[in-house]
Structure formats: structure tokens, C-alpha cells
Scaffold this motif. Structure first.
Motif, short mmCIF file in Angstrom:
data_model
loop_
_atom_site.label_atom_id
_atom_site.label_comp_id
_atom_site.label_asym_id
_atom_site.label_seq_id
_atom_site.Cartn_x
_atom_site.Cartn_y
_atom_site.Cartn_z
N ILE A 225 0.73 -0.96 0.49
CA ILE A 225 -0.08 0.42 0.13
C ILE A 225 1.10 1.43 -0.19
O ILE A 225 2.05 1.27 0.85
CB ILE A 225 -0.83 -0.27 1.46
N HIS A 226 0.63 1.87 -0.98
CA HIS A 226 1.09 3.48 -0.90
C HIS A 226 0.64 4.00 -0.39
O HIS A 226 -0.26 4.89 -0.29
CB HIS A 226 1.39 3.71 -2.43
N VAL A 227 1.48 4.55 0.75
CA VAL A 227 0.53 6.39 1.37
C VAL A 227 1.84 7.04 1.62
O VAL A 227 2.66 6.91 2.48
CB VAL A 227 0.63 5.91 2.71
N ASN A 228 1.47 8.40 0.78
CA ASN A 228 1.90 9.50 1.13
C ASN A 228 3.46 9.78 0.61
O ASN A 228 4.25 9.88 1.57
CB ASN A 228 1.86 9.74 3.25
N GLY A 229 3.49 9.35 0.48
CA GLY A 229 4.76 8.87 -0.79
C GLY A 229 5.89 7.43 0.00
O GLY A 229 6.57 7.20 -0.48
N LYS A 230 5.50 6.54 0.73
CA LYS A 230 5.83 5.82 0.99
C LYS A 230 5.14 4.18 0.90
O LYS A 230 3.67 4.73 0.80
CB LYS A 230 6.23 5.42 2.47
N PHE A 264 -6.43 -1.31 27.39
CA PHE A 264 -5.10 0.04 27.96
C PHE A 264 -4.13 0.41 26.91
O PHE A 264 -3.93 1.64 26.66
CB PHE A 264 -4.91 -0.36 29.05
N ARG A 265 -3.43 -0.57 25.68
CA ARG A 265 -2.52 0.42 24.36
C ARG A 265 -2.67 -0.54 23.45
O ARG A 265 -3.04 -1.68 23.32
CB ARG A 265 -1.44 0.26 24.85
N LEU A 266 -3.86 0.35 22.60
CA LEU A 266 -2.90 -0.45 21.46
C LEU A 266 -2.98 0.54 19.80
O LEU A 266 -3.02 1.70 20.03
CB LEU A 266 -4.97 -0.66 21.31
N ASN A 267 -2.45 -0.44 19.35
CA ASN A 267 -1.18 -0.38 18.05
C ASN A 267 -1.81 -1.17 16.72
O ASN A 267 -1.89 -2.27 16.73
CB ASN A 267 1.12 0.38 18.54
N ASN A 268 -1.79 -0.22 15.68
CA ASN A 268 -2.68 -0.93 14.13
C ASN A 268 -1.92 0.20 13.71
O ASN A 268 -2.03 1.09 13.13
CB ASN A 268 -3.71 -0.05 14.61
N ARG A 269 -1.03 -1.12 13.18
CA ARG A 269 -0.31 0.25 12.79
C ARG A 269 0.55 -0.59 10.75
O ARG A 269 0.68 -1.27 10.72
CB ARG A 269 1.40 0.38 12.88
N LEU A 270 0.85 -0.23 9.80
CA LEU A 270 1.25 -0.29 8.10
C LEU A 270 2.71 -0.20 8.31
O LEU A 270 3.00 0.87 9.29
CB LEU A 270 0.53 0.69 7.48
N ARG A 271 3.40 -1.24 8.08
CA ARG A 271 5.14 -0.71 8.16
C ARG A 271 5.89 -1.41 6.85
O ARG A 271 5.05 -1.85 5.95
CB ARG A 271 5.49 -1.54 9.26
N ASP A 276 9.83 -0.33 9.83
CA ASP A 276 9.42 1.24 10.46
C ASP A 276 8.00 1.42 9.85
O ASP A 276 7.71 1.27 9.06
CB ASP A 276 10.13 1.74 10.13
N GLU A 277 7.94 2.75 11.01
CA GLU A 277 6.04 2.91 10.82
C GLU A 277 6.20 3.94 9.59
O GLU A 277 6.71 4.47 9.86
CB GLU A 277 5.57 3.58 12.21
N VAL A 278 4.56 3.02 9.19
CA VAL A 278 4.53 3.94 7.86
C VAL A 278 3.49 4.69 7.84
O VAL A 278 3.02 5.73 7.61
CB VAL A 278 4.38 3.45 6.47
N PHE A 279 2.15 4.10 8.50
CA PHE A 279 1.23 5.48 9.04
C PHE A 279 0.63 4.14 10.19
O PHE A 279 0.43 3.09 9.87
CB PHE A 279 0.02 4.63 7.66
N SER A 280 -0.02 4.60 10.86
CA SER A 280 -1.07 3.86 12.32
C SER A 280 -2.53 4.57 11.87
O SER A 280 -2.70 5.84 11.19
CB SER A 280 -0.93 6.12 13.21
N LEU A 281 -3.35 3.35 12.00
CA LEU A 281 -4.37 2.86 12.00
C LEU A 281 -5.37 3.39 12.97
O LEU A 281 -4.52 4.07 13.92
CB LEU A 281 -4.83 1.80 10.99
N ASN A 282 -6.67 3.51 13.33
CA ASN A 282 -7.28 3.86 14.13
C ASN A 282 -7.14 3.11 15.35
O ASN A 282 -6.57 1.67 15.71
CB ASN A 282 -8.58 3.13 14.01
N GLU A 283 -6.38 4.03 16.62
CA GLU A 283 -5.52 3.52 17.95
C GLU A 283 -6.46 3.78 19.50
O GLU A 283 -6.07 4.12 19.84
CB GLU A 283 -4.01 3.62 17.93
#
Length: 297
Positions: A225-230, A264-271, A276-283
Motif C-alpha cells: 500500500i502506498h501512503v504519502n509517498g511511502k 489499555f494500549r492499542l497500536n495498529n500500524r502499517l510498516r 518502520d512505521e508508515v501509517f498509524s491506523l485507528n488506535e
């Protein structure tokens, strides 16, 4: 460079212990399990659902040693309805398939060793399986089990191990520790990372518990997936959850269970390919539900 490594270690560490928790604990005692997990969102349109099934088949060898074959399938369903700056249809379903081979043997009356090899397919599986979809995991464990020792006032079981998991991106083994102890005929606890709990047995059939632990996954995106040039090549979810649970013993070995809690902590991310993190989904944190039935030895 040091800052980058430190950040990468922090991102991967949670994912590692989540994965080790699921597979080590299941392989130690569970012969079969069917499970449903759900994280609804009250302040978002996104939802997370996971269907899980596993089995382990032990083969008895000489001198109380065992060869164990098993498999596990996780189907992660992401209902992504929020407005994101990219097409989300390729994220709808994630498949995680594990094949387990283990060997365990006794070295003394109370000590047992275990070795496991755990190749995994973790991917959106939109096309043919590639090398990027395959991960190789494993570990070695020492188990000091005196949980059935009637001579002890407080029976216990200690598991010490080192594990390697390719989905973390860390090129070295990391430790695993789990200590379970009986306090009296009603109370017992498990202390360790990534899972801790305290249990109260009303009677042989009904058990309630309070728990804290990790959950989640890491998988390859076959259609990047291409997101913001990444470009995002992987997706990960790591959840810190705590709550209450109930177990009902249908028979001595067959157990129905339900756990309800809060993330208590939810990290849902594209890498990207370097994790390395590219985009953070709903957290947004939300309620957590897990229920199922399992057959234990």
C-alpha cells in the motif's frame, strides 16, 4: 543510528512477547482449541475480529519423552470503515498459519526440556505464497514442574526459555519466563511476561480470574500500500489488555471460557520492509472479548 535501533526494538518487543505467549502456553498444555476474539469500537467505524483454531498431537516415546506435531490457523478480519488516504480493501482478511514440531524429554523427576520449531505463514494471501509470507520461529525451554506434588504446601510450575521469532526483526533470541503457583485450594496465580493472572476456584467446575497480557499479530501485505509517498509492506497490531475471565470445566480436560476486558494500549500500524512505521491506523482503546472452548491434557 542508535535512536533508530532503540525505536525499532521498542516496536518489535511488544509483538514478540504477544506471539510467544500465544504459542508457548498453547503448546505446553492445549491439545485443541477453538476461539473467537472481538474488539468493537464505540468511537470509530473500525472493528477487529479473530477466529482461531489449533491442535497438538503428542506421540509418546521412551522414558516419558514426547514428539509433538501441531498446527494453528488464525483468520483476522478487519472491518475498516474509517476514511483513510488509501484503498483499504486489501486489509480485510489476514491469514496466520503455524506448523509446530516439538520434542520434550525428562532429565530428572521434576525437570523437563522442550524444543520447538514453528514455521509460519502470515499474509493477506491475495496471490501465491512468497518468501515474504514465511517466517521461521522456534525456542528451547526448561520446565520445572511440581504442580502435582502433594508433598508441597504450595505446588508450582516454572518455565524458563529462550525464543527466536522472525516476525520481530530482531536477529537474536529473547527470554521467556512463566511461574505458576498454588496459594491454597481456591487461589493460584501466574506471573510472567507477557501474561499474568490470578485465579479463584469456586469448585472443580467454576473458575474466575483477573488477567493482564498482550495480543495481536504481524503479517505481510502481498499487495503493498502506498501512503504519502511511502510503501507499506507489513501490518501489525499489538494490544495491551486487562480484565476478568470465567472458565467452566465441562469435563476434567474440556473447558469453556470467556474473557472480557479493556485495551489499555492499542497500536495498529502499517510498516515498511524495515518494520518502520508508515501509517498509524485507528488506535482508540476499546472493550475486548475472547471466548472459546479448549481441550487440555
Amino acid at each position: 543510528m542508535k535512536k533508530r535501533i532503540k525505536y525499532h526494538f521498542k516496536c518489535c518487543f511488544t509483538g514478540l512477547f504477544m506471539i510467544i505467549c500465544q504459542h508457548v502456553n498453547a503448546q505446553m498444555t492445549d491439545l485443541a482449541r477453538v476461539e473467537y476474539s472481538f474488539i468493537p469500537q464505540t468511537r470509530s467505524e473500525d472493528q477487529y475480529t479473530r477466529l482461531r483454531a489449533l491442535f497438538n498431537y503428542p506421540i509418546a516415546l521412551k522414558n516419558k519423552s514426547y514428539l509433538v506435531f501441531g498446527a494453528e490457523y488464525n483468520r483476522v478480519i478487519l472491518n475498516i470503515e474509517e476514511d483513510y488516504p488509501f484503498e483499504t480493501s486489501s486489509l480485510n482478511t489476514i491469514h496466520i498459519i503455524d506448523f509446530n514440531v516439538g520434542y520434550t524429554f525428562k532429565t530428572s523427576e521434576n525437570w523437563r526440556w522442550g524444543i520447538k520449531f514453528n514455521p509460519r505463514i502470515a499474509s493477506t494471501l491475495e496471490t501465491t505464497i512468497t518468501n515474504e509470507d514465511i517466517f521461521y520461529n522456534g525456542g528451547i525451554f526448561a520446565i520445572h514442574d511440581r504442580s502435582d506434588d502433594t508433598s508441597l504446601k504450595h505446588p508450582y510450575r516454572l518455565i524458563l526459555g529462550v525464543t527466536y521469532n522472525a516476525t520481530t526483526g530482531l536477529p537474536f533470541p529473547l527470554p521467556f519466563i512463566s511461574y505458576t503457583r498454588e496459594i491454597n485450594e481456591h487461589w493460584s496465580y501466574n506471573a510472567g511476561v507477557p501474561k499474568s493472572s490470578i485465579k479463584y476456584n469456586f469448585n472443580p467446575k467454576n473458575v474466575v480470574l483477573a488477567f493482564a497480557g498482550l495480543d495481536g499479530y504481524f503479517a505481510n501485505l502481498q499487495q503493498g500500500i502506498h501512503v504519502n509517498g511511502k510503501k507499506a509492506d507489513n501490518i501489525s497490531l499489538s494490544v495491551v489488555v486487562g480484565g476478568l475471565g470465567y472458565q467452566y470445566f465441562l469435563t476434567k480436560h474440556l473447558i469453556a471460557y470467556t474473557y472480557a476486558g479493556y485495551t489499555f494500549r492499542l497500536n495498529n500500524r502499517l510498516r515498511d520492509s524495515n518494520r518502520d512505521e508508515v501509517f498509524s491506523l485507528n488506535e482508540i482503546n476499546a472493550f475486548y472479548l475472547r471466548t472459546g472452548i479448549k481441550f487440555k491434557r
